[in-house]
Design a protein around this motif. Structure first.
Motif, PDB file in Angstrom:
ATOM      1  N   MET A   1       0.808  -1.213   0.000  1.00 34.12           N
ATOM      2  CA  MET A   1       0.000   0.000   0.000  1.00 34.12           C
ATOM      3  C   MET A   1       0.845   1.268   0.000  1.00 34.12           C
ATOM      4  O   MET A   1       0.513   2.245  -0.682  1.00 34.12           O
ATOM      5  N   ARG A   2       1.930   1.271   0.760  1.00 35.48           N
ATOM      6  CA  ARG A   2       2.670   2.517   0.976  1.00 35.48           C
ATOM      7  C   ARG A   2       4.061   2.520   0.349  1.00 35.48           C
ATOM      8  O   ARG A   2       4.773   3.520   0.437  1.00 35.48           O
ATOM      9  N   GLY A   3       4.443   1.409  -0.261  1.00 36.69           N
ATOM     10  CA  GLY A   3       5.757   1.367  -0.891  1.00 36.69           C
ATOM     11  C   GLY A   3       6.868   1.335   0.146  1.00 36.69           C
ATOM     12  O   GLY A   3       6.699   0.797   1.238  1.00 36.69           O
ATOM     13  N   LEU A   4       7.994   1.956  -0.180  1.00 34.08           N
ATOM     14  CA  LEU A   4       9.168   1.957   0.678  1.00 34.08           C
ATOM     15  C   LEU A   4       9.155   3.236   1.509  1.00 34.08           C
ATOM     16  O   LEU A   4       9.258   4.341   0.971  1.00 34.08           O
ATOM     17  N   GLU A   5       9.034   3.071   2.834  1.00 35.52           N
ATOM     18  CA  GLU A   5       8.939   4.231   3.723  1.00 35.52           C
ATOM     19  C   GLU A   5      10.124   4.250   4.673  1.00 35.52           C
ATOM     20  O   GLU A   5      10.453   3.225   5.269  1.00 35.52           O
ATOM     21  N   LEU A   6      10.708   5.414   4.848  1.00 36.49           N
ATOM     22  CA  LEU A   6      11.777   5.577   5.819  1.00 36.49           C
ATOM     23  C   LEU A   6      11.179   5.641   7.216  1.00 36.49           C
ATOM     24  O   LEU A   6      10.271   6.434   7.483  1.00 36.49           O
ATOM     25  N   LEU A   7      11.692   4.809   8.105  1.00 38.45           N
ATOM     26  CA  LEU A   7      11.225   4.811   9.495  1.00 38.45           C
ATOM     27  C   LEU A   7      12.104   5.718  10.354  1.00 38.45           C
ATOM     28  O   LEU A   7      11.615   6.580  11.081  1.00 38.45           O
ATOM     29  N   ILE A   8      13.411   5.503  10.287  1.00 38.40           N
ATOM     30  CA  ILE A   8      14.346   6.237  11.127  1.00 38.40           C
ATOM     31  C   ILE A   8      15.721   6.135  10.499  1.00 38.40           C
ATOM     32  O   ILE A   8      15.997   5.180   9.772  1.00 38.40           O
ATOM     33  N   TYR A   9      16.582   7.141  10.746  1.00 39.21           N
ATOM     34  CA  TYR A   9      17.964   6.967  10.333  1.00 39.21           C
ATOM     35  C   TYR A   9      18.915   7.537  11.368  1.00 39.21           C
ATOM     36  O   TYR A   9      18.561   8.415  12.155  1.00 39.21           O
ATOM     37  N   PHE A  10      20.125   6.987  11.354  1.00 38.13           N
ATOM     38  CA  PHE A  10      21.168   7.318  12.309  1.00 38.13           C
ATOM     39  C   PHE A  10      22.383   7.888  11.577  1.00 38.13           C
ATOM     40  O   PHE A  10      22.693   7.474  10.462  1.00 38.13           O
ATOM     41  N   ASN A  11      23.061   8.792  12.247  1.00 39.09           N
ATOM     42  CA  ASN A  11      24.367   9.265  11.795  1.00 39.09           C
ATOM     43  C   ASN A  11      25.338   9.080  12.949  1.00 39.09           C
ATOM     44  O   ASN A  11      25.111   9.620  14.051  1.00 39.09           O
ATOM     45  N   ASN A  12      26.407   8.326  12.694  1.00 37.31           N
ATOM     46  CA  ASN A  12      27.379   8.059  13.765  1.00 37.31           C
ATOM     47  C   ASN A  12      26.693   7.572  15.045  1.00 37.31           C
ATOM     48  O   ASN A  12      26.978   8.065  16.146  1.00 37.31           O
ATOM     49  N   ASN A  13      25.759   6.643  14.870  1.00 38.47           N
ATOM     50  CA  ASN A  13      25.058   5.954  15.952  1.00 38.47           C
ATOM     51  C   ASN A  13      23.988   6.804  16.636  1.00 38.47           C
ATOM     52  O   ASN A  13      23.339   6.335  17.567  1.00 38.47           O
ATOM     53  N   VAL A  14      23.820   8.033  16.215  1.00 39.09           N
ATOM     54  CA  VAL A  14      22.843   8.933  16.838  1.00 39.09           C
ATOM     55  C   VAL A  14      21.596   9.014  15.950  1.00 39.09           C
ATOM     56  O   VAL A  14      21.718   9.277  14.757  1.00 39.09           O
ATOM     57  N   PRO A  15      20.405   8.809  16.524  1.00 43.22           N
ATOM     58  CA  PRO A  15      19.192   8.948  15.702  1.00 43.22           C
ATOM     59  C   PRO A  15      19.001  10.395  15.276  1.00 43.22           C
ATOM     60  O   PRO A  15      19.051  11.314  16.103  1.00 43.22           O
ATOM     61  N   ILE A  16      18.800  10.601  13.972  1.00 42.55           N
ATOM     62  CA  ILE A  16      18.677  11.945  13.430  1.00 42.55           C
ATOM     63  C   ILE A  16      17.223  12.304  13.149  1.00 42.55           C
ATOM     64  O   ILE A  16      16.776  13.413  13.418  1.00 42.55           O
ATOM     65  N   ASP A  17      16.504  11.373  12.572  1.00 50.84           N
ATOM     66  CA  ASP A  17      15.125  11.643  12.186  1.00 50.84           C
ATOM     67  C   ASP A  17      14.306  10.378  12.386  1.00 50.84           C
ATOM     68  O   ASP A  17      14.533   9.384  11.698  1.00 50.84           O
ATOM     69  N   ASP A  18      13.405  10.429  13.352  1.00 46.53           N
ATOM     70  CA  ASP A  18      12.542   9.260  13.593  1.00 46.53           C
ATOM     71  C   ASP A  18      11.085   9.581  13.278  1.00 46.53           C
ATOM     72  O   ASP A  18      10.176   8.925  13.785  1.00 46.53           O
TER      73      ASP A  18
END
Lengths: 116, 114
Positions: A40-57
């Motif tokens: 239904m929704r295709g490929l969705e970004l859930l969360i990403y990390f930079n240098n082990n730190v969550p940047i965008d959840d």
């Protein structure tokens, strides 16, 4: 390099159970991404990390979902409690750089989750 | 909300035909455009990353162009082969700086008949 490694490849669980998905990014990649793929929704970004730190959840659907990256070579995505609507393929990806022409993402094989 | 749209949704061609697909994205708030190839039962694999208006990239029989002013990118496959059968995804990286965040389109599924 073996590429991005995910485990398990398949997970079948009952509603209400805790599910933990695991990812090992490519060595040297500073960015790690968790995606969910559904018809239904295709490929969705859930969360990403930079240098082990969550940047965008902001893509994490609700409080039942959580992700951690305790070190540069390991990340987990946890669903507690799981629900049938969580059934999907979950991909982990990593990249060397966030933007520009070096920012292509390398995807793992995915974990197919089925919640009954 | 940033929408990345791809067309057509699916395409069936004969071996040897050349084909192209379109990816459209909001031209404001743009940083980079990615193309990925996704074969059935495999993972998406990067084809191209483009950032500059007028960019054109090529890999074998596959090439892509980018128009950031009007917000579209084309992917071309010359002389399609059965092994080109896959879903082709484009993704836009929004923002004025490096964020790493990608917004994916729904993909164009290509089937090449021998």
């Amino acid at each position: 390099d073996a590429g991005v490694i995910q485990s398990p490849r398949h997970e079948v669980t009952e509603m209400g159970q805790e599910v933990t998905l695991r990812c090992k990014p490519i060595s040297g990649h500073d960015y790690l991404f968790w995606y969910r793929q559904t018809m239904m929704r295709g490929l969705e970004l859930l969360i990403y990390f930079n240098n082990n730190v969550p940047i965008d959840d902001s893509g994490m659907p609700e409080d039942r979902f959580s992700a951690k990256m305790p070190n540069a070579s390991f990340s987990t995505l946890k669903i507690q409690p799981s629900e049938p609507r969580d059934s999907a393929v979950y991909f982990c990806a990593s990249s060397l750089s966030p933007g520009g022409t070096q920012s292509e993402q390398y995807f793992g094989p995915g974990t197919r989750l089925t919640v009954t | 909300i940033l929408n990345v749209e791809q067309s057509p949704q699916s395409l069936h061609v004969q071996e040897g035909d050349s084909t192209n697909f379109t990816c459209s994205f909001p031209s404001s708030n743009f940083y980079a455009l990615h193309w990925y190839r996704w074969e059935t039962a495999k993972s998406p694999e990067a084809l191209f990353v483009m950032t500059l208006n007028g960019d054109e990239k090529k890999k074998g029989r596959i090439s892509a162009t980018l128009n950031t002013k009007e917000g579209y990118s084309y992917l071309y496959i010359k002389g399609s082969q059965p092994e080109d059968s896959a879903t082709y995804l484009c993704a836009s990286s929004p923002g004025s700086g490096n964020t790493g965040k990608l917004i994916f389109g729904q993909g164009t599924t290509l089937q090449v008949k021998p």
